[in-house]
Design a protein around this motif. Structure first.
Motif, PDB file in Angstrom:
ATOM      1  N   GLU A   1       0.826  -1.210   0.000  1.00 60.50           N
ATOM      2  CA  GLU A   1       0.000   0.000   0.000  1.00 60.50           C
ATOM      3  C   GLU A   1       0.858   1.257   0.000  1.00 60.50           C
ATOM      4  O   GLU A   1       0.370   2.348  -0.298  1.00 60.50           O
ATOM      5  CB  GLU A   1      -0.951  -0.004   1.202  1.00 60.50           C
ATOM      6  N   VAL A   2       2.115   1.092   0.357  1.00 60.73           N
ATOM      7  CA  VAL A   2       3.082   2.198   0.269  1.00 60.73           C
ATOM      8  C   VAL A   2       3.740   2.204  -1.109  1.00 60.73           C
ATOM      9  O   VAL A   2       3.940   3.254  -1.725  1.00 60.73           O
ATOM     10  CB  VAL A   2       4.152   2.076   1.372  1.00 60.73           C
ATOM     11  N   GLU A   3       4.037   1.023  -1.606  1.00 56.67           N
ATOM     12  CA  GLU A   3       4.748   0.912  -2.887  1.00 56.67           C
ATOM     13  C   GLU A   3       3.919   1.469  -4.046  1.00 56.67           C
ATOM     14  O   GLU A   3       4.436   2.208  -4.893  1.00 56.67           O
ATOM     15  CB  GLU A   3       5.088  -0.552  -3.167  1.00 56.67           C
ATOM     16  N   ALA A   4       2.630   1.144  -4.100  1.00 58.88           N
ATOM     17  CA  ALA A   4       1.801   1.549  -5.235  1.00 58.88           C
ATOM     18  C   ALA A   4       1.763   3.067  -5.427  1.00 58.88           C
ATOM     19  O   ALA A   4       2.023   3.561  -6.537  1.00 58.88           O
ATOM     20  CB  ALA A   4       0.392   0.984  -5.093  1.00 58.88           C
ATOM     21  N   PRO A   5       1.459   3.869  -4.389  1.00 58.04           N
ATOM     22  CA  PRO A   5       1.432   5.317  -4.606  1.00 58.04           C
ATOM     23  C   PRO A   5       2.805   5.915  -4.888  1.00 58.04           C
ATOM     24  O   PRO A   5       2.908   6.916  -5.608  1.00 58.04           O
ATOM     25  CB  PRO A   5       0.840   5.864  -3.308  1.00 58.04           C
ATOM     26  N   LEU A   6       3.865   5.317  -4.355  1.00 54.67           N
ATOM     27  CA  LEU A   6       5.199   5.825  -4.654  1.00 54.67           C
ATOM     28  C   LEU A   6       5.546   5.620  -6.126  1.00 54.67           C
ATOM     29  O   LEU A   6       6.123   6.507  -6.778  1.00 54.67           O
ATOM     30  CB  LEU A   6       6.239   5.137  -3.762  1.00 54.67           C
ATOM     31  N   ILE A   7       5.206   4.445  -6.657  1.00 53.20           N
ATOM     32  CA  ILE A   7       5.465   4.174  -8.077  1.00 53.20           C
ATOM     33  C   ILE A   7       4.662   5.125  -8.956  1.00 53.20           C
ATOM     34  O   ILE A   7       5.184   5.742  -9.887  1.00 53.20           O
ATOM     35  CB  ILE A   7       5.124   2.711  -8.412  1.00 53.20           C
ATOM     36  N   MET A   8       3.368   5.267  -8.647  1.00 55.69           N
ATOM     37  CA  MET A   8       2.526   6.129  -9.462  1.00 55.69           C
ATOM     38  C   MET A   8       2.930   7.591  -9.296  1.00 55.69           C
ATOM     39  O   MET A   8       2.916   8.369 -10.270  1.00 55.69           O
ATOM     40  CB  MET A   8       1.068   5.941  -9.092  1.00 55.69           C
ATOM     41  N   GLY A   9       3.303   7.976  -8.094  1.00 55.19           N
ATOM     42  CA  GLY A   9       3.762   9.342  -7.882  1.00 55.19           C
ATOM     43  C   GLY A   9       5.016   9.647  -8.678  1.00 55.19           C
ATOM     44  O   GLY A   9       5.164  10.731  -9.263  1.00 55.19           O
ATOM     45  N   GLN A  10       5.935   8.678  -8.725  1.00 56.09           N
ATOM     46  CA  GLN A  10       7.152   8.856  -9.526  1.00 56.09           C
ATOM     47  C   GLN A  10       6.811   8.967 -11.006  1.00 56.09           C
ATOM     48  O   GLN A  10       7.345   9.821 -11.720  1.00 56.09           O
ATOM     49  CB  GLN A  10       8.094   7.676  -9.310  1.00 56.09           C
ATOM     50  N   ALA A  11       5.904   8.116 -11.484  1.00 59.67           N
ATOM     51  CA  ALA A  11       5.544   8.124 -12.905  1.00 59.67           C
ATOM     52  C   ALA A  11       4.931   9.459 -13.309  1.00 59.67           C
ATOM     53  O   ALA A  11       5.279  10.027 -14.354  1.00 59.67           O
ATOM     54  CB  ALA A  11       4.579   6.978 -13.200  1.00 59.67           C
ATOM     55  N   LEU A  12       4.019   9.978 -12.501  1.00 57.16           N
ATOM     56  CA  LEU A  12       3.326  11.214 -12.850  1.00 57.16           C
ATOM     57  C   LEU A  12       4.218  12.435 -12.646  1.00 57.16           C
ATOM     58  O   LEU A  12       4.173  13.383 -13.435  1.00 57.16           O
ATOM     59  CB  LEU A  12       2.054  11.350 -12.019  1.00 57.16           C
ATOM     60  N   SER A  13       5.045  12.405 -11.609  1.00 58.35           N
ATOM     61  CA  SER A  13       5.907  13.559 -11.321  1.00 58.35           C
ATOM     62  C   SER A  13       6.996  13.745 -12.369  1.00 58.35           C
ATOM     63  O   SER A  13       7.542  14.848 -12.509  1.00 58.35           O
ATOM     64  CB  SER A  13       6.557  13.402  -9.942  1.00 58.35           C
ATOM     65  N   SER A  14       7.328  12.694 -13.087  1.00 61.42           N
ATOM     66  CA  SER A  14       8.388  12.792 -14.095  1.00 61.42           C
ATOM     67  C   SER A  14       7.844  13.073 -15.493  1.00 61.42           C
ATOM     68  O   SER A  14       8.599  13.056 -16.469  1.00 61.42           O
ATOM     69  CB  SER A  14       9.236  11.516 -14.100  1.00 61.42           C
ATOM     70  N   LEU A  15       6.544  13.341 -15.613  1.00 63.53           N
ATOM     71  CA  LEU A  15       5.977  13.805 -16.873  1.00 63.53           C
ATOM     72  C   LEU A  15       6.170  15.319 -16.989  1.00 63.53           C
ATOM     73  O   LEU A  15       6.259  16.010 -15.967  1.00 63.53           O
ATOM     74  CB  LEU A  15       4.478  13.474 -16.940  1.00 63.53           C
ATOM     75  N   PRO A  16       6.208  15.858 -18.216  1.00 64.54           N
ATOM     76  CA  PRO A  16       6.373  17.315 -18.389  1.00 64.54           C
ATOM     77  C   PRO A  16       5.072  18.067 -18.143  1.00 64.54           C
ATOM     78  O   PRO A  16       4.499  18.700 -19.036  1.00 64.54           O
ATOM     79  CB  PRO A  16       6.846  17.426 -19.848  1.00 64.54           C
ATOM     80  N   ILE A  17       4.575  17.976 -16.908  1.00 63.26           N
ATOM     81  CA  ILE A  17       3.346  18.652 -16.505  1.00 63.26           C
ATOM     82  C   ILE A  17       3.632  19.368 -15.185  1.00 63.26           C
ATOM     83  O   ILE A  17       4.665  19.131 -14.554  1.00 63.26           O
ATOM     84  CB  ILE A  17       2.183  17.649 -16.332  1.00 63.26           C
ATOM     85  N   PRO A  18       2.732  20.259 -14.747  1.00 60.12           N
ATOM     86  CA  PRO A  18       2.927  20.871 -13.427  1.00 60.12           C
ATOM     87  C   PRO A  18       2.992  19.809 -12.339  1.00 60.12           C
ATOM     88  O   PRO A  18       2.623  18.651 -12.559  1.00 60.12           O
ATOM     89  CB  PRO A  18       1.688  21.766 -13.281  1.00 60.12           C
ATOM     90  N   PRO A  19       3.439  20.179 -11.142  1.00 63.10           N
ATOM     91  CA  PRO A  19       3.542  19.202 -10.055  1.00 63.10           C
ATOM     92  C   PRO A  19       2.199  18.532  -9.764  1.00 63.10           C
ATOM     93  O   PRO A  19       1.126  19.114  -9.968  1.00 63.10           O
ATOM     94  CB  PRO A  19       3.993  20.048  -8.852  1.00 63.10           C
ATOM     95  N   VAL A  20       2.267  17.287  -9.329  1.00 65.97           N
ATOM     96  CA  VAL A  20       1.059  16.576  -8.924  1.00 65.97           C
ATOM     97  C   VAL A  20       1.040  16.459  -7.408  1.00 65.97           C
ATOM     98  O   VAL A  20       2.082  16.438  -6.757  1.00 65.97           O
ATOM     99  CB  VAL A  20       0.970  15.171  -9.557  1.00 65.97           C
ATOM    100  N   ARG A  21      -0.157  16.406  -6.863  1.00 62.23           N
ATOM    101  CA  ARG A  21      -0.347  16.236  -5.435  1.00 62.23           C
ATOM    102  C   ARG A  21      -1.224  15.016  -5.222  1.00 62.23           C
ATOM    103  O   ARG A  21      -2.368  14.966  -5.668  1.00 62.23           O
ATOM    104  CB  ARG A  21      -1.011  17.471  -4.846  1.00 62.23           C
ATOM    105  N   MET A  22      -0.650  13.997  -4.564  1.00 62.99           N
ATOM    106  CA  MET A  22      -1.399  12.770  -4.285  1.00 62.99           C
ATOM    107  C   MET A  22      -1.910  12.823  -2.856  1.00 62.99           C
ATOM    108  O   MET A  22      -1.124  12.948  -1.911  1.00 62.99           O
ATOM    109  CB  MET A  22      -0.528  11.534  -4.493  1.00 62.99           C
ATOM    110  N   MET A  23      -3.224  12.747  -2.717  1.00 60.30           N
ATOM    111  CA  MET A  23      -3.863  12.806  -1.406  1.00 60.30           C
ATOM    112  C   MET A  23      -4.220  11.390  -0.966  1.00 60.30           C
ATOM    113  O   MET A  23      -4.825  10.635  -1.736  1.00 60.30           O
ATOM    114  CB  MET A  23      -5.110  13.684  -1.476  1.00 60.30           C
ATOM    115  N   VAL A  24      -3.839  11.035   0.251  1.00 62.69           N
ATOM    116  CA  VAL A  24      -4.035   9.662   0.732  1.00 62.69           C
ATOM    117  C   VAL A  24      -4.822   9.671   2.033  1.00 62.69           C
ATOM    118  O   VAL A  24      -4.797  10.628   2.806  1.00 62.69           O
ATOM    119  CB  VAL A  24      -2.680   8.935   0.933  1.00 62.69           C
ATOM    120  N   ASN A  25      -5.528   8.603   2.255  1.00 58.45           N
ATOM    121  CA  ASN A  25      -6.274   8.388   3.490  1.00 58.45           C
ATOM    122  C   ASN A  25      -6.293   6.895   3.738  1.00 58.45           C
ATOM    123  O   ASN A  25      -5.760   6.119   2.937  1.00 58.45           O
ATOM    124  CB  ASN A  25      -7.697   8.950   3.358  1.00 58.45           C
TER     125      ASN A  25
END
Length: 450
Positions: A150-174
């Motif tokens: 449950e920690v690995e999945a958002p870290l992988i997706m956060g890395q994938a999205l953050s390394s795209l040429p787009i503004p910063p992404v914010r991942m909200m978790v609960n």
């Protein structure tokens, strides 16, 4: 995006397709770097399967054979032997079915990514389509799945999205255990109604949520606490823990969920700082989530809604004897690409994959140009041949309009061939066996718009 007479079915122009393909290739590369195997499932599922995972009947496109429809219109008897089917509205439901059917051949924990079209019969609007592409990752276990996934999945997706040429992404978790634990401590019995209500906070606001919760029998005092809980945010695990403790509620489920959430925040702060934060209003309305839940927005484009969401589930996939708990996340690729193009956030360096346009001196000499293009292609260099033996200025203009960076001129009367970089005007002798473009010119690039 090209205009289309059918709303909700995006059709990108060539530049847009290059951007979309770039995003898909990037996601695929990141997923594979983390050990995810790619699969593809069928486009249709039985209605029984599609309707079993929540109130989604209004979203499903039902599949009917044209012959059967015509027979029914003519009053003829139609066989009911075939099971009714519909187009899948996400990739999670078909994946759960895939896991159950292939469990004996899969190795657990099974890490898969899946990139496919899905269909939903909802009202089209910006960022929402009836046909669109999703990119999912899931990690599924047999009988159990440790929390660290449950920690690995958002870290992988956060890395994938953050390394795209787009503004910063914010991942909200609960963590759904926190919400459920708070509800149990308050004596709220209709936990699913509470979750559905909190999931609408961004759409209808606190007062709207209050009205919905009161309608289902949740008292005003209980609602006050739920809304206080939903206002808790932060990246620092200690601060989040303190804010939850100030609710003055406690039970084993709440404590377990809070511990897991804080652990996720601590690891994320070390490995992916500034991307993941706790936001206790994130509930995810689907009832099969049981642990961590995630939603992701592009900073400055929050009006687009979540571009990536998901969570932990424990009983979505089961076969009567065995249960396959999992955690997964899904990127709405079409939603993201539509904003990347309309904002615009990025631009493609050219409209076509072609690196070199081979000029044609004379139509009687076209075979030479074709041979040069073939020689370049054999070496992995995309090449096209001018459609007409027009004046060289027109052939250069043809290349320039498409963003093709180089024009190749076959030599006459024993003279060497030359290649012109039409961006700089530099022209030099070239040989098809040795000439190489710069690596950055081999393929169209997607660059941020400054």
């Amino acid at each position: 995006m090209a205009r289309t007479s059918l709303s909700g079915f995006p059709e990108w122009l060539p530049e847009g397709r290059i951007v979309e393909q770039y995003v898909l290739d990037h996601l695929r590369r990141v997923f594979e770097l983390h050990g995810f195997a790619g699969i593809e499932t069928r486009a249709v599922e039985t209605l029984e399967q599609l309707e079993a995972k929540g109130e989604t009947s209004k979203e499903i496109y039902v599949l009917e054979r044209l012959q059967a429809l015509k027979a029914a219109e003519n009053g003829e008897r139609v066989s009911s032997r075939e099971r009714r089917m519909g187009l899948h509205f996400d990739l999670t439901v078909p994946f759960a079915r895939y896991v159950v059917e292939n469990a004996n051949e899969l190795d657990f924990p099974f890490k898969r990514y899946q990139i496919q079209k899905v269909w939903r019969g909802e009202r089209p609007q910006e960022g929402r389509f009836r046909e669109f592409t999703q990119a999912d990752i899931d990690i599924v276990g047999l009988g159990e799945l440790p929390f660290h996934f449950e920690v690995e999945a958002p870290l992988i997706m956060g890395q994938a999205l953050s390394s795209l040429p787009i503004p910063p992404v914010r991942m909200m978790v609960n963590n759904r255990k926190i919400v459920q634990g708070v509800c149990e401590s308050l004596g709220v019995t209709d936990i699913e109604a509470a979750l559905r209500g909190l999931d609408k906070l961004d759409k209808i606001g606190p007062e709207g949520v209050r009205e919905e919760l009161v309608k289902v029998g949740i008292t005003s005092e209980q609602t006050d606490v739920l809304l206080r809980m939903a206002s808790i945010t932060g990246e620092d695990p200690q601060s989040v823990r303190q804010q939850v403790n100030e609710l003055c509620l406690s039970n084993d489920l709440l404590d377990e969920g809070l511990t897991q959430l804080c652990e996720l925040l601590e690891i994320a702060g070390q490995r992916l700082p500034g991307v993941i934060e706790a936001n206790l209003k994130i509930a995810r309305g689907l009832d099969y989530y049981t642990g961590s839940v995630y939603e992701t927005v592009v900073v400055g484009h929050e009006d687009l809604g979540s571009i990536c969401s998901g969570g932990r589930y424990d009983s979505l996939a089961k076969d009567g004897k065995r249960v396959y708990p999992g955690v997964g996340m899904s990127v709405g690729v079409s939603r993201l690409v539509s904003r990347m193009l309309s904002a615009p956030m990025v631009r493609a360096t050219r409209r076509v994959p072609t690196v070199v346009l081979v000029a044609v001196n004379d139509e009687t000499d076209r075979f030479r140009s074709d041979a040069i293009a073939s020689g370049l292609r054999e070496r992995g260099i995309s090449a096209d041949v001018a459609p007409q033996a027009a004046k060289f200025g027109k052939q250069i203009k043809y290349a320039d309009k498409r963003g093709i960076p180089f024009v190749w001129f076959p030599g006459n009367d024993g003279e060497p061939d030359t290649v012109k970089d039409i961006r700089t005007g530099e022209q030099s002798a070239a040989d098809i066996e040795q000439w190489e473009p710069q690596p950055c010119d081999l393929h169209p690039r997607v660059l941020p718009v400054n």
